[in-house]
Write a protein that holds these residues in place. Structure first.
Motif, short mmCIF file in Angstrom:
data_model
loop_
_atom_site.label_atom_id
_atom_site.label_comp_id
_atom_site.label_asym_id
_atom_site.label_seq_id
_atom_site.Cartn_x
_atom_site.Cartn_y
_atom_site.Cartn_z
N LEU A 257 0.83 -1.21 0.00
CA LEU A 257 0.00 0.00 0.00
C LEU A 257 0.86 1.26 0.00
CD1 LEU A 257 -2.76 1.43 0.29
CD2 LEU A 257 -2.54 1.14 2.76
N ALA A 258 1.84 1.32 0.90
CA ALA A 258 2.72 2.49 0.97
C ALA A 258 3.56 2.65 -0.30
CB ALA A 258 3.62 2.39 2.19
N SER A 259 3.99 1.52 -0.87
CA SER A 259 4.80 1.57 -2.09
C SER A 259 3.99 2.10 -3.27
CB SER A 259 5.35 0.18 -2.41
OG SER A 259 6.20 -0.29 -1.39
N GLU A 260 2.72 1.69 -3.34
CA GLU A 260 1.87 2.18 -4.42
C GLU A 260 1.67 3.68 -4.32
OE1 GLU A 260 -2.41 1.10 -6.56
OE2 GLU A 260 -1.81 0.12 -4.69
N ILE A 261 1.49 4.18 -3.10
CA ILE A 261 1.37 5.63 -2.90
C ILE A 261 2.67 6.33 -3.28
CG2 ILE A 261 1.05 7.43 -1.16
CD1 ILE A 261 -0.76 5.49 0.36
N LEU A 262 3.79 5.75 -2.88
CA LEU A 262 5.11 6.33 -3.16
C LEU A 262 5.38 6.40 -4.65
CD1 LEU A 262 7.90 7.12 -1.69
CD2 LEU A 262 8.59 4.82 -2.32
N VAL A 263 5.17 5.30 -5.34
CA VAL A 263 5.46 5.23 -6.77
C VAL A 263 4.57 6.18 -7.56
CG1 VAL A 263 5.35 3.72 -8.81
CG2 VAL A 263 6.37 2.88 -6.68
N GLY A 264 3.35 6.38 -7.08
CA GLY A 264 2.43 7.26 -7.77
C GLY A 264 2.87 8.72 -7.78
N GLN A 265 3.79 9.09 -6.90
CA GLN A 265 4.25 10.48 -6.81
C GLN A 265 5.61 10.71 -7.46
OE1 GLN A 265 1.79 12.26 -5.56
NE2 GLN A 265 0.77 10.31 -5.07
N ILE A 266 6.24 9.66 -7.99
CA ILE A 266 7.60 9.78 -8.51
C ILE A 266 7.69 10.77 -9.66
CG2 ILE A 266 9.40 8.54 -9.78
CD1 ILE A 266 8.89 6.14 -8.02
N GLU A 267 6.74 10.72 -10.58
CA GLU A 267 6.81 11.59 -11.75
C GLU A 267 6.78 13.06 -11.35
OE1 GLU A 267 4.52 12.28 -16.04
OE2 GLU A 267 3.85 10.71 -14.65
N PHE A 268 5.90 13.43 -10.42
CA PHE A 268 5.83 14.83 -9.99
C PHE A 268 7.09 15.22 -9.22
CE2 PHE A 268 4.85 18.24 -7.07
CZ PHE A 268 4.13 19.13 -7.85
N VAL A 269 7.58 14.32 -8.37
CA VAL A 269 8.77 14.62 -7.56
C VAL A 269 9.98 14.88 -8.45
CG1 VAL A 269 10.41 13.64 -5.91
CG2 VAL A 269 7.96 13.43 -5.50
N THR A 270 10.16 14.04 -9.47
CA THR A 270 11.32 14.23 -10.36
C THR A 270 11.25 15.54 -11.11
OG1 THR A 270 10.15 12.94 -12.06
CG2 THR A 270 11.71 11.76 -10.67
N LYS A 271 10.04 15.95 -11.50
CA LYS A 271 9.89 17.20 -12.24
C LYS A 271 10.02 18.41 -11.33
CE LYS A 271 6.96 15.34 -15.94
NZ LYS A 271 5.63 15.39 -16.60
N SER A 272 9.42 18.37 -10.15
CA SER A 272 9.42 19.54 -9.28
C SER A 272 10.76 19.75 -8.59
CB SER A 272 8.31 19.41 -8.23
OG SER A 272 8.54 18.27 -7.41
N LEU A 273 11.46 18.68 -8.24
CA LEU A 273 12.73 18.81 -7.53
C LEU A 273 13.94 18.72 -8.46
CD1 LEU A 273 12.01 16.65 -4.33
CD2 LEU A 273 11.74 19.12 -4.66
N GLY A 274 13.70 18.39 -9.72
CA GLY A 274 14.81 18.29 -10.66
C GLY A 274 15.66 17.04 -10.48
N TRP A 275 15.13 16.02 -9.82
CA TRP A 275 15.85 14.77 -9.61
C TRP A 275 15.61 13.81 -10.77
CZ3 TRP A 275 14.33 13.49 -3.82
CH2 TRP A 275 14.90 14.46 -2.99
N THR A 276 16.58 12.97 -11.04
CA THR A 276 16.38 11.90 -12.01
C THR A 276 15.70 10.72 -11.31
OG1 THR A 276 18.52 10.84 -11.58
CG2 THR A 276 18.46 12.60 -13.25
N GLU A 277 15.07 9.86 -12.11
CA GLU A 277 14.43 8.67 -11.55
C GLU A 277 15.46 7.74 -10.90
OE1 GLU A 277 11.91 6.55 -14.17
OE2 GLU A 277 10.37 8.10 -14.20
N LEU A 278 16.67 7.69 -11.49
CA LEU A 278 17.72 6.86 -10.91
C LEU A 278 18.09 7.35 -9.53
CD1 LEU A 278 19.67 4.50 -11.42
CD2 LEU A 278 21.31 6.15 -12.34
N PHE A 279 18.21 8.66 -9.37
CA PHE A 279 18.55 9.22 -8.06
C PHE A 279 17.43 8.98 -7.05
CE2 PHE A 279 18.63 12.76 -5.01
CZ PHE A 279 19.90 12.59 -4.49
#
Length: 271
Positions: A231-253
């Motif tokens: 459950l927590a992982s599904e919530i986490l993964v669902g936010q990755i795209e926004f986090v990478t764009k807003s914070l300037g992080w790569t998916e690898l990082f």
């Protein structure tokens, strides 16, 4: 004095010490997701929730391993101890976050080889001039490790030798990666036959962990921790795209941060 009920025993074990934060972090992540809060906040709370959950999963695996003997216990530790990484990788792959999956695999390998193995060697050598191991068992495990290392680097060596550069995609490299994974899976299942059937006497030893949970309670805690991690992982993964764009992080990082701060807590608890 009557024995403590399995449910109460499992609850006490699950919420012992700092793991009581599960009661705050998991509902918090779920509530933020329902309210569509700021995605970075959802990502942070979900990541923090995975820390005690991964620790609980590792401890529950250790408890169950204490009931089944050292050979099967070692198998459970090696398999279920990495369940958090597998769940995150599966959900990330399902969402198309391939770089996160790469980071998950890389972080798991580094964590197990450098941290867990290194800590085991360090602690095992304290107060002992010499450690003795079964030559057959060590030889089998070392061969599996060597095969895994060769298999992981083979696609990259092939790319450099044939194309002169590292290509991330391509039909040839994908086919090679597929058959490499197939060989690793076959080797893994062959090692199970070696461990539990043909050479089971070699891996039979004395268990040094006395479980504090009953077998049923350990299974219940393990199942509950796995469900909450999913459950927590599904919530986490669902936010990755926004986090990478807003914070300037790569998916690898992002993947490396998740594995470094979250998933290795399971290995820490059983090391």
């Amino acid at each position: 004095m009557p024995a403590e009920p399995a449910g109460a025993q499992a609850l006490r074990f699950s919420l012992a010490n700092w793991r009581i934060s599960i009661l705050l972090l998991v509902p918090g992540a779920l509530l933020l997701e329902i309210l569509h809060a700021y995605p970075v906040a959802i990502f942070g709370v979900a990541a923090l929730a995975l820390v005690p959950l991964a620790s609980l999963l590792g401890d529950a695996t250790e408890e169950l391993a204490g009931h089944v003997g050292p050979a099967l216990g070692g198998f459970l530790n090696a398999t279920l101890g990495n369940a958090t990484e597998l769940i995150i990788a599966f959900l990330a792959l399902q969402s198309g976050h391939v770089e996160v999956v790469k980071a998950s695999i890389t972080g798991s390998i580094i964590g197990n080889l450098l941290l867990v193995f290194g800590l085991a060697v360090l602690v095992g050598g304290i107060g002992r001039a010499k450690q003795t191991f079964n030559r057959t068992a060590i030889g089998a495990n070392t061969s599996m490790l060597f095969l895994a290392v060769v298999a992981l680097v083979m696609p990259a060596i092939f790319d450099l030798a044939v194309f002169g550069r590292l290509e991330e995609t391509g039909e040839t490299i994908e086919r090679l990666s597929f058959w490499t994974a197939a060989v690793l899976l076959i080797s893994y299942f062959a090692s199970l036959v070696f461990t539990f059937r043909t050479h089971k006497d070699v891996f039979r030893g004395e268990s040094h962990h006395t479980p504090t949970l009953g077998r049923g309670a350990a299974v219940a805690v393990l199942a509950a921790a796995t469900i909450l991690i999913a459950l927590a992982s599904e919530i986490l993964v669902g936010q990755i795209e926004f986090v990478t764009k807003s914070l300037g992080w790569t998916e690898l990082f992002v993947g490396l941060v998740i594995i470094a701060t979250v998933c290795n807590s399971a290995e820490h608890s059983t090391a």
